[in-house]
Design an enzyme around this catalytic site. Structure first.
Site: not given
Ligand code: COA
Length: 698
Positions: A406, A427, A439, A477
């Site tokens: 991540s 991801h 992602e 993130n």
């Protein structure tokens, strides 16, 4: 250019066929064609008119691209009134989806036949509006108030068999929509059926509209269109005449059409369709996927395996020991049983998946034949590198090697192999069989057809798939880390986690950041803080350690029953943990901060400005290709309220100059955190918006 509505005369019947691919949206040419077709049929002395759609569907709705632009005649409500008022018998033959304006046209015709596979619905509330061409007036007259309220406020697609029971359609027949429509129209003519304008039917029955309104408003979490639609249906029951009800519908429709929520929702509709379309992938064929491998059977790995198995892809799941493999199997079984319970998976298919599609292994050799492998092991660069070096040895040439990291650097991971062109980040979000976002992280050397394979896999798993570049945290993130930091600063300065969570759920987020942290596990944030401190924090960065104390005491959030909130087994949500505020107060005292009051408005403004500013950096650096990629990421992975369109659409609607002013003002207190994004400064200087960038990129 072919006519948008083709006219054909078959005996007594004038057939109007819509030909406006892909979905026969009711754009101005279609509306003009329908009007001209009705007039011609009347002038030519036809006895009936049949309306149907060529290609994959009847009218799937008004043309959404026209929303917000100056209207062009004929308007849909007028057209519907004109169709209904025709002295001829007007019939619809429905296949595919009759949605929104499409169903409104069908309700304006006198009879409706549908193929068994057809679906009907009024999904306008999802676009921030309500049915504005008589849908709120005609549907309750044919289906009753309760059924109409349900369909209109949820926007759900109703299958033909249910629509028949509800009286929305009159007949279900299988075949080709042209033939089915002609047969039905002939039968009606032969049986001497008369015109049947819905507007002449009696007003529908009253219900307790105030109670329904309150309930729908509450469920909408701040979205106004479903509740407003309740008032329009109310007008169908209470107005003196059909026309008066139509007038009320129009007023409410116009209010919603002018709202920011409409703009946000329509942006979301087009953005989620645009994310998967990357110019660089035009004509690039993805690699074939027959079987995939997953390394690691924890929550994440098991979730990814479940998603793949549900899509029909066989999976080899690799764990390090027979015990761990057994536990992983249990997790997948539990996930799939949930799908069976929800009616998403048949018992027979479940047995097949567990019997033959899922294979568990404890040695890398089992991955020698898979087409793609996703690693979901512990987030540690050295471990990941070892895994990829092993994959490089074992996997067949051309296999895609993916990491579910991540935040780690995919370029560094790729460098552990002799085939960096095959390496990519995929991801997923936890739980991976539920969360809709994926992602696809493209590293420097990733081959275009490997990127295309990532998108093809996302499509197959029914994920909303977004391209991201390599950086710490990728799109989602990385932005999360910044707005979380902003929330942490507000806590140091005087706000409480509970006030912040409340202000943000009132804004429309599904959860506030501290409730999210409890859900994800406080140990995750703790690990990140430790890593960042070990890497060396910039001396200008503010830090706090009160949350570490919760972790040190073994409180990791929901999974341990205590974090920012205290959770009771069997109860949803938690109550504020009384130990948290004293920890925060001690930290403030230690840092010599005198706390001040924050209004909810200031909390939202700062949090959103931090989010937008980081998002602008992410776009400016090319980590996200377009602002809309950020918007879709936040909508699908981070509980951002859809009716606000995404952070960058929200920013456009607020006005970028005001946001930049605020950021500059706050930079006077903390110049390190509040560094304006160069892209934001540039857009403000040029008087442009994020949406201008979206348009330029499409
Ligand atoms: N107006 C304009 N364009 C529309 C449209 C509409 N009402 N509905 C779909 N489209 C476009 C999509 O943007 C897409 O365009 P693209 O290929 O350039 O991206 C194309 O039609 C196909 O749509 P897509 O959603 O990819 O196809 P699908 O088969 O998955 O779904 C529908 C078809 C009709 C179910 C879905 O598009 C939908 O729900 N549309 C909106 C329906 C609606 O809300 N109507 C009410 C408006 S009053």
């Amino acid at each position: 250019m072919p006519e948008a509505i083709e006219y054909e005369r078959i005996g007594d019947i004038a057939v109007l066929a819509a030909n406006n691919p892909p979905v026969n949206a009711l754009g101005v040419d279609v509306r003009r064609g329908l009007l001209a077709g009705i007039e011609r049929a009347e002038a030519e002395g036809a006895r009936a008119v049949l309306i149907y759609g060529k290609g994959r569907t009847y009218f799937a709705g008004a043309d959404i691209r026209e929303f917000g632009k100056p209207p062009q005649d004929p308007w849909l409500p007028e057209l519907c009134a004109r169709i209904e008022a025709s002295p001829l018998l007007v019939v619809s033959s429905i296949h595919g989806t009759a949605l929104g304006g499409g169903l409104e046209v069908a309700l304006a015709t006198h009879y409706r036949v549908a193929l068994p596979s057809a679906r009907v619905g009024l999904p306008e509330v999802h676009l921030g509006i309500l049915p504005g061409a008589g849908g709120t007036q005609r549907l309750p007259r044919v289906a009753g108030t309760e059924a109409a309220l349900d369909m209109i406020t949820t926007g759900r697609h109703v299958r033909a068999d249910e629509a028949l029971v509800l009286g929305v359609i009159d007949e279900v027949a299988d075949g080709d929509p042209h033939e089915v429509g002609l047969n039905y129209t002939r039968e009606l003519l032969e049986s001497g059926a008369s015109r049947r304008p819905v507007s002449e039917m009696p007003a529908p029955e009253q219900v307790n509209f105030d109670a329904v309104y309150d309930e729908v408003l509450r469920k909408g979490r701040g979205q106004i269109s479903p509740a407003t639609a309740v008032r329009a249906v109310q007008a169908a029951c209470e107005s003196e005449s059909f026309d008066a009800g139509m007038k009320r519908e129009r007023e409410l429709f116009m209010d919603l059409m002018a709202s920011d929520q409409r703009k946000g929702l329509i942006h979301a509709f087009f953005a989620e369709r645009a994310v998967g379309k990357l110019p660089e992938l035009q004509g690039v064929e993805p690699r074939m996927l027959h079987q995939i491998g997953v390394i690691g059977g924890g929550t994440m790995g098991a979730g990814i395996a479940t998603a793949a198995l549900l899509s029909g892809l066989p999976v080899v799941l690799l764990e390090m020991s027979p015990e761990a493999a057994h536990a992983a199997k249990g997790r997948i079984e539990a996930n799939l049983s949930g799908a069976v319970k929800r009616g998403k998976l048949s018992q027979a298919r479940y047995a097949e998946i567990m019997g033959s599609d899922l294979k568990l292994a404890t040695g890398y050799g089992a991955l020698s034949n898979v087409d793609l492998v996703i690693e979901a092991v512990f987030e540690d660069m050295d471990i990941k590198k070892q895994v990829f070096a092993k994959l490089d040895e074992i996997c067949k040439p051309g296999a895609v090697l993916a990491s579910n990291t991540s935040y780690l650097d995919i370029n560094e991971i790729a460098a552990a192999t002799k085939r960096p062109e095959d390496v990519i980040g995929l991801h997923f979000f936890s739980p991976a069989h539920v969360m809709k976002l994926l992602e696809v992280v493209v590293a420097d050397k990733t081959a275009p057809n490997v990127v295309a394979t990532g998108f093809a896999l996302g499509h197959r798993l029914k994920k909303v798939t977004v391209r991201a570049g390599v950086c710490d945290g990728f799109i989602g993130n990385r932005i999360l880390s910044t707005y979380r930091t902003c929330a942490d600063h507000m806590i140091l300065d005087g706000a409480s986690p509970f006030q912040i969570d409340k202000a943000l759920t009132d804004f429309g987020f599904a959860m506030g950041p501290f409730a999210v942290a409890d859900l994800a596990g406080l140990d995750i944030g703790w690990a990140v803080r430790k890593r960042k401190r070990a890497e060396g924090l910039d001396p200008r960065a503010r830090d706090s350690s009160y949350a570490d104390k919760l972790c040190e005491a073994g409180h990791f959030g929901q999974k341990t029953g205590k974090g920012y909130y205290v959770y009771e087994a069997g109860k949803r949500g938690g109550v504020p943990n009384p130990e948290v505020l004293p920890l925060i107060e001690a930290e403030r005292a230690e840092q010599g901060i005198s706390p001040r009051e924050f209004s909810d408005e200031e909390i939202v403004r700062r949090y959103m400005a931090a989010m937008v500013n980081e998002a602008a950096k992410v776009v400016g650096e090319g980590i996200a290709r377009r602002p809309l990629d950020v918007d879709v990421t936040l909508l699908y992975g981070y509980g951002f309220p859809r009716y606000r369109g995404g952070p960058l659409k929200w920013a456009d609607l607020q006005g970028l100059p005001g946001l930049l002013d605020d950021i500059r003002k706050w930079a006077a207190e903390d110049a390190y955190f509040w560094q304006p994004a160069p892209l934001l400064e540039q857009l403000v200087a040029e008087g442009r918006t994020f949406d201008d960038l979206n348009k330029e990129a499409s």
